[in-house]
Design an enzyme around this catalytic site. Structure first.
Site, PDB file in Angstrom:
ATOM      1  N   LYS A 158       0.824  -1.208   0.000  1.00 32.21           N
ATOM      2  CA  LYS A 158       0.000   0.000   0.000  1.00 32.21           C
ATOM      3  C   LYS A 158       0.858   1.258   0.000  1.00 32.21           C
ATOM      4  O   LYS A 158       1.962   1.274   0.556  1.00 32.21           O
ATOM      5  CB  LYS A 158      -0.893   0.024   1.242  1.00 32.21           C
ATOM      6  CG  LYS A 158      -1.739  -1.209   1.423  1.00 32.21           C
ATOM      7  CD  LYS A 158      -2.489  -1.210   2.735  1.00 32.21           C
ATOM      8  CE  LYS A 158      -3.580  -0.174   2.783  1.00 32.21           C
ATOM      9  NZ  LYS A 158      -4.407  -0.302   3.999  1.00 32.21           N
ATOM     10  N   PHE A 202      -2.820  -9.470   4.409  1.00 34.39           N
ATOM     11  CA  PHE A 202      -4.138  -9.359   3.795  1.00 34.39           C
ATOM     12  C   PHE A 202      -5.108 -10.320   4.473  1.00 34.39           C
ATOM     13  O   PHE A 202      -4.788 -11.481   4.694  1.00 34.39           O
ATOM     14  CB  PHE A 202      -4.049  -9.676   2.305  1.00 34.39           C
ATOM     15  CG  PHE A 202      -5.368  -9.639   1.599  1.00 34.39           C
ATOM     16  CD1 PHE A 202      -5.980  -8.429   1.312  1.00 34.39           C
ATOM     17  CD2 PHE A 202      -6.010 -10.812   1.226  1.00 34.39           C
ATOM     18  CE1 PHE A 202      -7.205  -8.387   0.668  1.00 34.39           C
ATOM     19  CE2 PHE A 202      -7.231 -10.783   0.583  1.00 34.39           C
ATOM     20  CZ  PHE A 202      -7.827  -9.563   0.302  1.00 34.39           C
ATOM     21  N   HIS A 208     -15.088  -4.520   5.473  1.00 28.53           N
ATOM     22  CA  HIS A 208     -14.572  -3.160   5.647  1.00 28.53           C
ATOM     23  C   HIS A 208     -15.595  -2.397   6.477  1.00 28.53           C
ATOM     24  O   HIS A 208     -16.693  -2.095   6.012  1.00 28.53           O
ATOM     25  CB  HIS A 208     -14.381  -2.498   4.279  1.00 28.53           C
ATOM     26  CG  HIS A 208     -13.733  -1.153   4.335  1.00 28.53           C
ATOM     27  ND1 HIS A 208     -12.649  -0.817   3.559  1.00 28.53           N
ATOM     28  CD2 HIS A 208     -14.011  -0.048   5.055  1.00 28.53           C
ATOM     29  CE1 HIS A 208     -12.287   0.429   3.813  1.00 28.53           C
ATOM     30  NE2 HIS A 208     -13.115   0.905   4.725  1.00 28.53           N
ATOM     31  N   LYS A 237     -15.269   1.782  -3.498  1.00 27.21           N
ATOM     32  CA  LYS A 237     -16.544   1.415  -2.884  1.00 27.21           C
ATOM     33  C   LYS A 237     -17.693   1.576  -3.874  1.00 27.21           C
ATOM     34  O   LYS A 237     -17.738   2.536  -4.640  1.00 27.21           O
ATOM     35  CB  LYS A 237     -16.790   2.279  -1.652  1.00 27.21           C
ATOM     36  CG  LYS A 237     -15.732   2.096  -0.563  1.00 27.21           C
ATOM     37  CD  LYS A 237     -15.877   3.139   0.542  1.00 27.21           C
ATOM     38  CE  LYS A 237     -14.772   3.022   1.564  1.00 27.21           C
ATOM     39  NZ  LYS A 237     -14.816   4.106   2.576  1.00 27.21           N
ATOM     40  N   ARG A 293     -12.076  13.885   7.373  1.00 28.92           N
ATOM     41  CA  ARG A 293     -12.909  14.740   6.519  1.00 28.92           C
ATOM     42  C   ARG A 293     -14.299  14.133   6.439  1.00 28.92           C
ATOM     43  O   ARG A 293     -14.554  13.062   6.979  1.00 28.92           O
ATOM     44  CB  ARG A 293     -12.302  14.806   5.118  1.00 28.92           C
ATOM     45  CG  ARG A 293     -12.023  13.417   4.539  1.00 28.92           C
ATOM     46  CD  ARG A 293     -11.619  13.450   3.099  1.00 28.92           C
ATOM     47  NE  ARG A 293     -11.118  12.178   2.614  1.00 28.92           N
ATOM     48  CZ  ARG A 293     -11.863  11.141   2.279  1.00 28.92           C
ATOM     49  NH1 ARG A 293     -13.185  11.194   2.401  1.00 28.92           N
ATOM     50  NH2 ARG A 293     -11.312  10.026   1.824  1.00 28.92           N
TER      51      ARG A 293
END
Length: 452
Positions: A158, A202, A208, A237, A293
């Site tokens: 990542k 993983f 999620h 998503k 945010r």
């Protein structure tokens, strides 16, 4: 509340319109900065005033910090709302706003610095007792190979700074690691200006799950329940819902507590989302990151809590105190959000910009539509593909799914190819209905890239 407040909106699309509407409800004026490609959007038509920042490309408009701050100052604004994406998580931008006397409607620069780097965010989570997945940073390929041998496969590579699936690669064996590490580092450098990557184990049977938090400058921080965002394609998503039906009650409390440990540990201010992976087989919980945010999927939380998150985000930025305590937060019903995008499912969700010749969301009770679209709108090729969010709220998950299916089935949209058919088929898929999906389900179910 005073009507003299004036907020500069440093964003576009449906979130810009959402912020304009929040300003209207508060009695505040809104100034929207747009690129030359966005002068005719609904947000531009609704804002109190609109100013053109520059050319269509984001680097020449929405990402141009100097242009944004100049526009906010020259239009007499008190504050800047960055929405999501673009400058919303840039500590340098938040600090520049403060230096110019503008209130940044978001986390503090110091909080953004801690959370903006996934490595420092992981370290902070560990420091307050929140579990993280096995992993770590690597600066060289040799370090990556050694760390991978200790973690075991599969491994996720990542970007340390960034999101949206860019700079992220799944590696299932040691002989795949070298190329994945190099590609992830290159993509991260190109997308975020920083090629630093890290490895983490993983989780195959992963859900999620994210927890919405809200804090003020007076030391108060609450959670507003969790959302499940498991239905994804290549880490993008597609469907979100609140609450999650996959959690054991004890694990739900653990998730909420972990989120508050992070929020209170940071003395967090504003809206934030603490993201986790939940292993449905072992019930293990691992911290992923914090998005400091407003989130794209915030409407599902609003639907089940009755709290106007953008309104509260604005008020706490101006120094207001939260008007409720944790005990006041009550979740009712179930909400599902569908992301309608200008993408072609038969081409791996390739973007399909173009002119919208028909746009008729059906008015259905219990369905909220957040969109900046109208018939005749030219969907530009320069930005993300999000067209609208359809949010269906029912008494339970089955009712919300049925309502969402009705809403997407009655939607009339013509012009760009959309993912409308994909959404409709997913809503009736037995695995989705029973919530037997994982974060990799969609890619594994349709491995050839041609989605249903």
């Amino acid at each position: 509340m005073t009507a003299s407040r004036r907020i500069y909106i440093a964003n576009r699309g449906e979130i810009a319109l959402r912020i304009v509407e929040a300003c209207e409800r508060l009695g505040y004026e809104s100034v929207l900065g747009v690129s030359s490609a966005d002068r005719e959007t609904l947000a531009a038509k609704r804002a109190t005033r609109t100013v053109v920042l520059g050319e269509p490309r984001s680097t020449e408009s929405y990402l141009n910090q100097n242009a944004v701050i100049h526009a906010a100052l020259s239009s007499g604004c008190d504050a800047v709302h960055p929405g999501y994406g673009f400058l919303s998580e840039k500590a340098t931008f938040a600090r520049a706003c403060a230096e110019e006397g503008l209130i940044f409607i978001g986390a503090t620069p110091e909080q953004l610095e801690t959370l903006g780097d996934k490595l420092s965010a992981r370290a902070f989570a560990e420091s307050v007792g929140v579990p993280v997945s096995p992993g770590g940073a690597t600066e060289t390929l040799d370090e990556a190979l050694a760390l991978a041998a200790g973690i075991g496969f599969p491994i996720l590579v990542k970007a340390a700074n960034g999101g949206g699936g860019r700079g992220m690669k799944l590696v299932t064996a040691m002989d795949e690691l070298a190329s994945a590490w190099q590609v992830a580092s290159s993509e991260a450098a190109a997308a975020f200006g920083d090629g630093t990557v890290f490895l983490e184990r993983f989780v195959r049977a992963a859900k999620h799950i994210e927890v919405q938090i809200l804090g003020d400058a007076h030391g108060h921080c609450v959670h507003l329940g969790e959302r499940e965002c498991t239905l994804q394609f290549r880490y993008q998503k597609i469907l979100e819902e609140a609450p999650s039906t996959a959690l054991h009650p004890d694990d739900r409390k653990r998730l909420h507590d972990y989120a508050l440990q992070i929020g209170r540990g940071l003395s967090y201010q504003g809206l934030g989302t603490v993201e986790f992976l939940y292993d449905v087989e072992t019930r293990d919980i691992c911290f992923l990151e914090v998005n400091p945010r407003v989130q794209v999927e915030h409407p599902v939380t609003e639907a089940v809590t009755g709290v106007d998150l953008v309104r509260e985000q604005i008020l706490v930025a101006f120094g207001g105190e939260l008007p409720f305590t944790q005990a006041d937060i009550r979740l009712q019903g179930h909400a599902i959000e569908l992301r309608l995008t200008a993408q072609d499912p038969q081409q791996g969700l390739r973007p399909t910009p173009g002119r919208l010749t028909r746009w008729r969301p059906a008015p259905i009770g219990g369905v909220r539509v957040d969109s900046h679209l109208y018939e005749g709108y030219l969907f530009p090729p320069y930005y993300d593909a999000l067209m609208a969010k359809l949010v269906a709220t029912g008494a339970d998950r089955a009712g919300a799914l049925a309502l969402a299916a009705r809403a997407i089935g009655r939607l009339e949209v013509e012009g760009p190819i959309t993912n409308r058919t994909l959404l409709a088929r997913l809503l009736e898929h037995p695995d989705v209905v029973a919530n037997r999906i994982t974060t990799r389900w969609l890619e594994e179910e349709f491995a050839e890239g041609r989605l249903p």
